[in-house]
Design a protein around this motif. Structure first.
Motif, PDB file in Angstrom:
ATOM      1  N   GLY A   1       0.819  -1.206   0.000  1.00  0.00           N
ATOM      2  CA  GLY A   1       0.000   0.000   0.000  1.00  0.00           C
ATOM      3  C   GLY A   1       0.844   1.243   0.000  1.00  0.00           C
ATOM      4  N   LYS A   2       0.200   2.375  -0.181  1.00  0.00           N
ATOM      5  CA  LYS A   2       0.894   3.657  -0.299  1.00  0.00           C
ATOM      6  C   LYS A   2       1.100   4.297   1.068  1.00  0.00           C
ATOM      7  N   PRO A   3       2.148   5.092   1.247  1.00  0.00           N
ATOM      8  CA  PRO A   3       3.229   5.352   0.282  1.00  0.00           C
ATOM      9  C   PRO A   3       4.260   4.243   0.194  1.00  0.00           C
ATOM     10  N   GLY A   4       4.164   3.212   1.060  1.00  0.00           N
ATOM     11  CA  GLY A   4       5.101   2.107   1.011  1.00  0.00           C
ATOM     12  C   GLY A   4       6.376   2.395   1.774  1.00  0.00           C
ATOM     13  N   VAL A   5       7.491   1.885   1.277  1.00  0.00           N
ATOM     14  CA  VAL A   5       8.772   2.036   1.958  1.00  0.00           C
ATOM     15  C   VAL A   5       9.224   3.493   1.920  1.00  0.00           C
ATOM     16  N   ILE A   6       9.535   4.045   3.091  1.00  0.00           N
ATOM     17  CA  ILE A   6       9.993   5.438   3.165  1.00  0.00           C
ATOM     18  C   ILE A   6      11.422   5.545   3.686  1.00  0.00           C
ATOM     19  N   VAL A   7      11.887   4.489   4.344  1.00  0.00           N
ATOM     20  CA  VAL A   7      13.274   4.430   4.827  1.00  0.00           C
ATOM     21  C   VAL A   7      13.812   3.049   4.476  1.00  0.00           C
TER      22      VAL A   7
ATOM     23  N   LYS B   1      21.962  -0.751  10.519  1.00  0.00           N
ATOM     24  CA  LYS B   1      21.997  -0.214   9.167  1.00  0.00           C
ATOM     25  C   LYS B   1      20.855  -0.691   8.268  1.00  0.00           C
ATOM     26  N   PRO B   2      20.461  -1.984   8.269  1.00  0.00           N
ATOM     27  CA  PRO B   2      19.445  -2.446   7.313  1.00  0.00           C
ATOM     28  C   PRO B   2      18.008  -2.042   7.632  1.00  0.00           C
ATOM     29  N   THR B   3      17.789  -1.293   8.667  1.00  0.00           N
ATOM     30  CA  THR B   3      16.426  -0.940   9.090  1.00  0.00           C
ATOM     31  C   THR B   3      15.591  -0.404   7.929  1.00  0.00           C
ATOM     32  N   THR B   4      14.378  -0.925   7.826  1.00  0.00           N
ATOM     33  CA  THR B   4      13.443  -0.478   6.791  1.00  0.00           C
ATOM     34  C   THR B   4      12.154  -0.015   7.473  1.00  0.00           C
ATOM     35  N   VAL B   5      11.622   1.110   7.009  1.00  0.00           N
ATOM     36  CA  VAL B   5      10.372   1.637   7.554  1.00  0.00           C
ATOM     37  C   VAL B   5       9.418   1.907   6.397  1.00  0.00           C
ATOM     38  N   ALA B   6       8.183   1.511   6.579  1.00  0.00           N
ATOM     39  CA  ALA B   6       7.150   1.768   5.576  1.00  0.00           C
ATOM     40  C   ALA B   6       5.920   2.348   6.258  1.00  0.00           C
ATOM     41  N   VAL B   7       5.110   3.029   5.477  1.00  0.00           N
ATOM     42  CA  VAL B   7       3.789   3.447   5.944  1.00  0.00           C
ATOM     43  C   VAL B   7       2.796   2.888   4.944  1.00  0.00           C
ATOM     44  N   VAL B   8       1.872   2.076   5.443  1.00  0.00           N
ATOM     45  CA  VAL B   8       0.906   1.406   4.583  1.00  0.00           C
ATOM     46  C   VAL B   8      -0.493   1.841   4.975  1.00  0.00           C
ATOM     47  N   ASP B   9      -1.102   2.619   4.117  1.00  0.00           N
ATOM     48  CA  ASP B   9      -2.471   3.094   4.360  1.00  0.00           C
ATOM     49  C   ASP B   9      -2.627   3.695   5.757  1.00  0.00           C
TER      50      ASP B   9
END
Length: 330
Positions: free
Chosen positions: A273-279, A288-296
């Motif tokens: 979903g949007k916006p998806g991955v932001i970091v 270092k590999p940390t991933t952040v997303a915002v989904v709906d």
């Protein structure tokens, strides 16, 4: 490889840009369930505490002036006019030259303005001999001496501990308004991860992160929702993440965020979903590999699998979000 690594501050700003961490709402809850919740209202005392003048000792309620001049060699003699017990309205009135037996915590009867301790008296044939003079208001706790009517007992935004809960109970409140507790879905990924309590097969390790992260969520004021361990399979992971997003306000996962062939978390998140991955990668070590997303409208924090890295990033990025959603920090 990772996209351009963000600094920690850039990562925080990016998260704030796409997700506003704020309380989800307010609910009225029983005071007995309010420990560690954040108050969403000011609690104002509607009564004085104590609500009446009360005795702080066992003894006799008297008019102080009747005891003036009393000493061991020349006691003052007063007539016993009745008894005042704890938890009842006084049925006697203290006139000049009289005394009423009174218990600790009992209301001061009309006409009395002090209490003589039992130890300083002697009772004979319905009369009380007072061997020590008392001043006005001696051994008396005045109405409102603990809490005055109209006083703010607890303020909006306060974390409720035993102290605040006791004060709120003292003014007669059985319920309070508190900020809603955010639900935080917790899941682990990796073919090598085994849930504690199960037989540990060769090449496997027990799941540390789900348990330490669940505890950290509780420390932050959130409610962890443990979903289990999932393999590094895109389809399975996508299904698990959809379930997490449907059942919680925040999603926290660990593992599957590096650059290996089994690290499918970033690509899976980008499809949800949007916006998806932001970091996608932060210039910190470890983490270092940390991933952040915002989904709906819901944040998803995909943390590294290494326990130290996972906990470090949790406290740097996830904890502040949870605490803002609980109202612990503005």
């Amino acid at each position: 490889m990772f996209r351009r690594l963000l600094t920690l501050e850039e990562a925080k700003q990016t998260i704030q840009k796409y997700f506003e961490a704020k309380p989800l709402g307010v609910e009225e809850i029983p005071l007995l369930d309010a420990f560690s919740r954040v108050l969403a209202e000011n609690v104002i005392a509607e009564i004085d505490i104590p609500p009446f003048n009360r005795s702080t000792v066992d003894g006799y309620a008297v008019k102080a002036e009747d005891t003036f001049g009393a000493d061991e060699n020349k006691p003052v003699k007063l007539k016993l006019c009745g008894t005042v017990n704890v938890g009842e309205k006084p049925k006697v009135k203290v006139e000049r030259g009289t005394a009423a037996e009174i218990m600790t915590g009992a209301p001061i009867p009309e006409g009395a303005d002090a209490v003589v301790m039992f130890e300083d008296t002697e009772r004979k044939n319905g009369e009380v001999y007072v061997y020590t003079a008392v001043a006005r208001d001696e051994n008396v706790m005045k109405a409102g001496s603990d809490i005055k009517r109209g006083e703010t007992v607890a303020r909006q935004g306060q974390l409720l501990t035993s102290r605040e809960i006791g004060a709120i109970a003292a003014v007669g409140r059985a319920k309070v308004k508190a900020y809603t507790v955010p639900k935080v879905a917790i899941l682990s990924t990796g073919a090598e991860i085994t849930e504690p309590g199960k037989l540990l097969a060769p090449g496997k390790i027990y799941d540390i992160n789900a348990y330490s992260l669940s505890a950290a969520v509780q420390e932050s004021g959130g409610k962890p929702v443990y979903l289990g361990v999932f393999p590094d399979d895109a389809a399975e992971l996508e299904k698990a993440l959809k379930k997490a997003l449907a059942s919680a306000d925040i999603v926290v996962s660990s593992g599957g965020v590096s650059v290996g062939p089994k690290d499918v978390m970033p690509t899976t998140l980008s499809r949800l979903g949007k916006p998806g991955v932001i970091v996608c990668g932060i210039a910190v070590k470890p983490g270092k590999p940390t991933t952040v997303a915002v989904v709906d409208g819901k944040p998803v924090f995909a943390l590294p699998g290494h326990p130290t890295s996972a906990m470090l990033i949790f406290h740097l990025l996830v904890r502040p979000v949870i605490e803002r959603m609980t109202g612990r920090i503005p």
